[in-house]
Design a protein around this motif. Structure first.
Motif, PDB file in Angstrom:
ATOM      1  N   MET A 150       0.822  -1.207   0.000  1.00  0.00           N
ATOM      2  CA  MET A 150       0.000   0.000   0.000  1.00  0.00           C
ATOM      3  C   MET A 150       0.861   1.264   0.000  1.00  0.00           C
ATOM      4  SD  MET A 150      -2.841  -1.389   2.728  1.00  0.00           S
ATOM      5  CE  MET A 150      -3.678   0.178   2.970  1.00  0.00           C
ATOM      6  N   HIS A 151       2.072   1.161   0.529  1.00  0.00           N
ATOM      7  CA  HIS A 151       2.990   2.306   0.532  1.00  0.00           C
ATOM      8  C   HIS A 151       3.812   2.383  -0.748  1.00  0.00           C
ATOM      9  CE1 HIS A 151       2.630   3.854   4.697  1.00  0.00           C
ATOM     10  NE2 HIS A 151       2.213   2.628   4.953  1.00  0.00           N
ATOM     11  N   THR A 152       4.256   1.227  -1.235  1.00  0.00           N
ATOM     12  CA  THR A 152       5.086   1.189  -2.453  1.00  0.00           C
ATOM     13  C   THR A 152       4.516   0.128  -3.395  1.00  0.00           C
ATOM     14  OG1 THR A 152       6.612  -0.325  -1.289  1.00  0.00           O
ATOM     15  CG2 THR A 152       7.201   2.014  -1.350  1.00  0.00           C
ATOM     16  N   PRO A 153       3.349   0.403  -4.011  1.00  0.00           N
ATOM     17  CA  PRO A 153       2.697  -0.598  -4.854  1.00  0.00           C
ATOM     18  C   PRO A 153       3.526  -0.953  -6.075  1.00  0.00           C
ATOM     19  CG  PRO A 153       1.614   1.545  -5.063  1.00  0.00           C
ATOM     20  CD  PRO A 153       2.598   1.668  -3.950  1.00  0.00           C
ATOM     21  N   ALA A 154       3.526  -2.248  -6.399  1.00  0.00           N
ATOM     22  CA  ALA A 154       4.280  -2.743  -7.547  1.00  0.00           C
ATOM     23  C   ALA A 154       3.619  -4.030  -8.029  1.00  0.00           C
ATOM     24  CB  ALA A 154       5.735  -3.004  -7.161  1.00  0.00           C
ATOM     25  N   GLY A 155       3.943  -4.436  -9.252  1.00  0.00           N
ATOM     26  CA  GLY A 155       3.479  -5.716  -9.788  1.00  0.00           C
ATOM     27  C   GLY A 155       1.998  -5.773 -10.107  1.00  0.00           C
ATOM     28  N   PHE A 173       7.494  -8.814  -2.744  1.00  0.00           N
ATOM     29  CA  PHE A 173       8.785  -8.200  -2.419  1.00  0.00           C
ATOM     30  C   PHE A 173       8.855  -6.794  -3.013  1.00  0.00           C
ATOM     31  CE2 PHE A 173       9.414 -12.804  -2.359  1.00  0.00           C
ATOM     32  CZ  PHE A 173       9.907 -12.957  -1.067  1.00  0.00           C
ATOM     33  N   ASN A 174       7.845  -5.999  -2.641  1.00  0.00           N
ATOM     34  CA  ASN A 174       7.798  -4.615  -3.120  1.00  0.00           C
ATOM     35  C   ASN A 174       8.932  -3.810  -2.472  1.00  0.00           C
ATOM     36  OD1 ASN A 174       6.575  -3.113  -0.639  1.00  0.00           O
ATOM     37  ND2 ASN A 174       5.277  -4.922  -0.908  1.00  0.00           N
ATOM     38  N   PRO A 175       9.226  -2.618  -2.964  1.00  0.00           N
ATOM     39  CA  PRO A 175      10.449  -1.912  -2.545  1.00  0.00           C
ATOM     40  C   PRO A 175      10.598  -1.647  -1.053  1.00  0.00           C
ATOM     41  CG  PRO A 175       9.563  -0.925  -4.542  1.00  0.00           C
ATOM     42  CD  PRO A 175       8.560  -1.935  -4.099  1.00  0.00           C
ATOM     43  N   SER A 176       9.500  -1.501  -0.313  1.00  0.00           N
ATOM     44  CA  SER A 176       9.650  -1.173   1.112  1.00  0.00           C
ATOM     45  C   SER A 176       9.443  -2.366   2.027  1.00  0.00           C
ATOM     46  CB  SER A 176       8.662  -0.060   1.499  1.00  0.00           C
ATOM     47  OG  SER A 176       7.320  -0.515   1.404  1.00  0.00           O
ATOM     48  N   MET A 177       9.039  -3.528   1.480  1.00  0.00           N
ATOM     49  CA  MET A 177       8.698  -4.667   2.331  1.00  0.00           C
ATOM     50  C   MET A 177       9.854  -5.133   3.225  1.00  0.00           C
ATOM     51  SD  MET A 177       8.810  -8.123   3.009  1.00  0.00           S
ATOM     52  CE  MET A 177       9.301  -9.012   1.542  1.00  0.00           C
ATOM     53  N   PRO A 178      11.073  -5.342   2.726  1.00  0.00           N
ATOM     54  CA  PRO A 178      12.136  -5.835   3.614  1.00  0.00           C
ATOM     55  C   PRO A 178      12.406  -4.902   4.791  1.00  0.00           C
ATOM     56  CG  PRO A 178      12.777  -6.026   1.299  1.00  0.00           C
ATOM     57  CD  PRO A 178      11.540  -5.203   1.341  1.00  0.00           C
ATOM     58  N   TYR A 179      12.322  -3.597   4.543  1.00  0.00           N
ATOM     59  CA  TYR A 179      12.602  -2.631   5.603  1.00  0.00           C
ATOM     60  C   TYR A 179      11.482  -2.605   6.636  1.00  0.00           C
ATOM     61  CZ  TYR A 179      15.875  -1.190   1.993  1.00  0.00           C
ATOM     62  OH  TYR A 179      16.851  -1.192   1.043  1.00  0.00           O
ATOM     63  N   ARG A 180      10.240  -2.604   6.158  1.00  0.00           N
ATOM     64  CA  ARG A 180       9.113  -2.550   7.087  1.00  0.00           C
ATOM     65  C   ARG A 180       9.022  -3.839   7.909  1.00  0.00           C
ATOM     66  NH1 ARG A 180       6.065   1.804   5.834  1.00  0.00           N
ATOM     67  NH2 ARG A 180       6.443   2.654   3.749  1.00  0.00           N
ATOM     68  N   LEU A 181       9.218  -4.975   7.277  1.00  0.00           N
ATOM     69  CA  LEU A 181       9.132  -6.247   7.992  1.00  0.00           C
ATOM     70  C   LEU A 181      10.206  -6.333   9.068  1.00  0.00           C
ATOM     71  CD1 LEU A 181       7.927  -9.084   8.335  1.00  0.00           C
ATOM     72  CD2 LEU A 181       9.552  -9.877   6.592  1.00  0.00           C
ATOM     73  N   THR A 182      11.441  -6.031   8.704  1.00  0.00           N
ATOM     74  CA  THR A 182      12.535  -6.108   9.680  1.00  0.00           C
ATOM     75  C   THR A 182      12.328  -5.102  10.806  1.00  0.00           C
ATOM     76  OG1 THR A 182      14.018  -6.732   7.871  1.00  0.00           O
ATOM     77  CG2 THR A 182      15.038  -6.088   9.944  1.00  0.00           C
ATOM     78  N   HIS A 183      11.895  -3.902  10.449  1.00  0.00           N
ATOM     79  CA  HIS A 183      11.652  -2.860  11.450  1.00  0.00           C
ATOM     80  C   HIS A 183      10.577  -3.313  12.433  1.00  0.00           C
ATOM     81  CE1 HIS A 183      12.297   1.192  12.853  1.00  0.00           C
ATOM     82  NE2 HIS A 183      11.025   1.530  12.707  1.00  0.00           N
ATOM     83  N   MET A 184       9.524  -3.946  11.935  1.00  0.00           N
ATOM     84  CA  MET A 184       8.433  -4.386  12.796  1.00  0.00           C
ATOM     85  C   MET A 184       8.857  -5.565  13.672  1.00  0.00           C
ATOM     86  SD  MET A 184       5.414  -3.738  13.748  1.00  0.00           S
ATOM     87  CE  MET A 184       4.492  -4.582  15.017  1.00  0.00           C
ATOM     88  N   LEU A 185       9.611  -6.510  13.124  1.00  0.00           N
ATOM     89  CA  LEU A 185      10.066  -7.653  13.919  1.00  0.00           C
ATOM     90  C   LEU A 185      10.990  -7.198  15.048  1.00  0.00           C
ATOM     91  CD1 LEU A 185      10.740 -10.360  11.171  1.00  0.00           C
ATOM     92  CD2 LEU A 185       8.737 -10.110  12.652  1.00  0.00           C
ATOM     93  N   LEU A 186      11.867  -6.253  14.748  1.00  0.00           N
ATOM     94  CA  LEU A 186      12.729  -5.713  15.796  1.00  0.00           C
ATOM     95  C   LEU A 186      11.914  -4.953  16.839  1.00  0.00           C
ATOM     96  CD1 LEU A 186      15.756  -4.469  13.647  1.00  0.00           C
ATOM     97  CD2 LEU A 186      15.768  -6.350  15.305  1.00  0.00           C
ATOM     98  N   ALA A 187      10.876  -4.224  16.379  1.00  0.00           N
ATOM     99  CA  ALA A 187       9.999  -3.520  17.319  1.00  0.00           C
ATOM    100  C   ALA A 187       9.304  -4.502  18.252  1.00  0.00           C
ATOM    101  CB  ALA A 187       8.973  -2.691  16.551  1.00  0.00           C
ATOM    102  N   VAL A 390      -3.683   3.863  -0.882  1.00  0.00           N
ATOM    103  CA  VAL A 390      -2.657   3.130  -1.626  1.00  0.00           C
ATOM    104  C   VAL A 390      -1.894   4.187  -2.407  1.00  0.00           C
ATOM    105  CG1 VAL A 390      -2.161   1.353  -3.328  1.00  0.00           C
ATOM    106  CG2 VAL A 390      -4.115   1.078  -1.777  1.00  0.00           C
ATOM    107  N   GLN A 391      -0.633   4.331  -2.100  1.00  0.00           N
ATOM    108  CA  GLN A 391       0.165   5.436  -2.616  1.00  0.00           C
ATOM    109  C   GLN A 391       0.060   5.579  -4.136  1.00  0.00           C
ATOM    110  OE1 GLN A 391       2.106   7.435  -0.491  1.00  0.00           O
ATOM    111  NE2 GLN A 391       2.499   8.758  -2.228  1.00  0.00           N
ATOM    112  N   GLY A 392      -0.432   6.727  -4.585  1.00  0.00           N
ATOM    113  CA  GLY A 392      -0.529   7.018  -6.000  1.00  0.00           C
ATOM    114  C   GLY A 392      -1.635   6.296  -6.737  1.00  0.00           C
TER     115      GLY A 392
END
Length: 461
Positions: A150-155, A173-187, A390-392
């Motif tokens: 929803m933040h970085t729609p692709a595909g 595996f949209n552009p922001s997914m790895p960062y958001r997932l890791t950030h949330m798991l660490l949170a 959904v962005q854009g």
């Protein structure tokens, strides 16, 4: 307020309440697995004591998460039908994957994990603990996939206002997914670390000095001390990714109105959207440019770049994004200082007893600091996406239902009353469990904890 704003507040209230509990269960499942593996390896019953106490917290949190999650799905139909009408071809399968790969896994093995201590072989109970922990993480994975998309729609491609998937790998595996997932798991890890640390400190303060309390205090302090630097590093990467894909959000986070170089980091300010300036600024020169571009003279886009010709703002509301970001960062700094200080005092004092009483008192309310940081980060992310749902692709206003405002206000009031009651009861039960554990006859420490079937019971030292 109109129905649009009330619906936004209602969704925000529901997701705010719901997210509190998955934030605990995601990481707590893995901590329980750690306790169980330590018991299996050492046969030291302090680890089983820790497991038995915290598995109750897990069960309570899991139940609260499941119940509060039900209302989320209803809202898509009652308050936000335009969301599923426009992007249901993508959101629907992702939510279904979460149920098929995560929720069923948790539901099947949760009973064994909670009630199978002495009823199933030890290896099966350990495996069930692992599968429940894995299921909670998979649940987070699929939810974060949808949220990131929803933040970085692709595909996908749009046909007559409806999104159709063209590449599921790109969607997942949209552009922001790895960062958001890791950030949330660490949170989640930090939330659990301070929850355990805070309640271990509470048990210590009321006289419970048993080995399992010492073990959980040490484990949680090490968790916090190790995870917070990792979270700071991941937060930097996440911020750079956001700067690339959602520069208007970063501009709101920084309270930066004009595109320029040498942007200062604002420690304090009151953004004024009407005047498009900040009041009462306290800043560190060049630091925002250094953080965002890694150069002191780096150019950062300002909010004034995101205004339509008619004067309509194409950026999120600045004040809530600006301050929620600072609450998140400030809470993280407090976590860093407290966890590192606790380790330092334990090293000097050879254990939790070396931690000053005043620090233990501070750690008790810090048990819920992970909730504060998570909610503040979530508000930064989600309010920072406005006016887009959904962005854009789809604006929030396009997705809202045509429901009378009084009807939304009534349901919102009911939700808030129920949530206040449930949250108060939940916190009360946690302290009740801690007091009950502390009130247990200390002579029980010299009795063996019933071992899981297949594991040898060794008396506690």
């Amino acid at each position: 307020m109109d129905a649009f704003m009330l619906s936004r507040i209602q969704f925000g209230a529901n997701i705010s309440f719901h997210i509190l509990f998955p934030t605990i269960t995601i990481a707590l499942g893995w901590v329980l697995l750690f306790f169980k593996l330590r018991f299996n390896a050492t046969k030291d019953h302090k680890w089983m004591g820790a497991y038995r106490f915290w598995v109750k917290v897990f069960a309570l949190s899991f139940a609260m998460g499941v119940v509060s999650g039900i209302t989320m799905s209803f809202q898509f139909g009652t308050n936000w039908p335009g969301f599923m009408e426009a992007v249901g071809n993508i959101a629907g399968p992702l939510l279904a994957y979460e149920i098929l790969t995560a929720f069923f896994l948790e539901a099947v093995f949760l009973g064994i994990m909670l009630f199978g201590f002495s009823r199933v072989p030890n290896w099966l109970h350990t495996t069930a603990t692992f599968l429940v922990a894995f299921g909670t993480t998979m649940s987070a994975f699929w939810i974060l996939v949808l949220n990131s998309w929803m933040h970085t729609p692709a595909g996908f491609e749009m046909r007559d206002g409806v999104a159709f998937a063209t590449d599921w790998w790109a969607i997942i595996f949209n552009p922001s997914m790895p960062y958001r997932l890791t950030h949330m798991l660490l949170a989640s890890g930090l939330t659990v670390a301070f929850l355990i640390l805070g309640f271990s400190a509470f048990r210590w303060l009321i006289g419970d000095r048993r080995p399992d309390v010492r073990a959980t205090f040490r484990t949680a302090a090490w968790m916090g001390a190790l995870l917070i630097p990792a979270q700071i590093y991941m937060g930097d990467l996440h911020g750079l990714n956001t700067l690339e894909h959602q520069p208007q959000k970063v501009a709101a986070m920084e309270g930066n109105w004009d595109t320029k170089s040498n942007v200062p980091l604002l420690l304090f300010a009151i953004p004024d959207e009407e005047a498009r300036e900040n009041l009462y600024e306290v800043s560190v020169p060049n630091l925002a440019s250094i953080i965002l571009t890694h150069k002191a003279d780096g150019v950062v886009q300002g909010l004034n770049d995101f205004v339509a010709e008619d004067g309509t703002a194409l950026h999120p509301p600045v004040l809530p994004v600006f301050w929620s970001f600072r609450i998140m960062v400030g809470t993280g700094v407090a976590m860093l200082l407290l966890s590192w200080s606790a380790l330092w005092f334990m090293r000097r004092g050879r254990g939790p007893g070396g931690v000053p009483k005043v620090m233990k008192i501070i750690l008790v309310p810090m048990a819920f600091s992970g909730w504060v940081a998570t909610l503040a980060g979530w508000y930064t992310t989600e309010i920072g996406r406005q006016p887009w749902l959904v962005q854009g692709v789809l604006t929030t206003e396009q997705a809202v239902a045509d429901v009378p405002a009084p009807m939304v206000a009534t349901s919102l009031t009911a939700y808030l009353l129920v949530y206040v009651f449930l949250l108060t009861a939940y916190i009360g039960v946690l302290f009740y469990l801690a007091r009950k554990a502390a009130d247990t006859d200390n002579s029980d420490d010299r009795k063996p904890t019933p071992a899981p079937k297949g594991a040898k019971a060794i008396p506690a030292e």
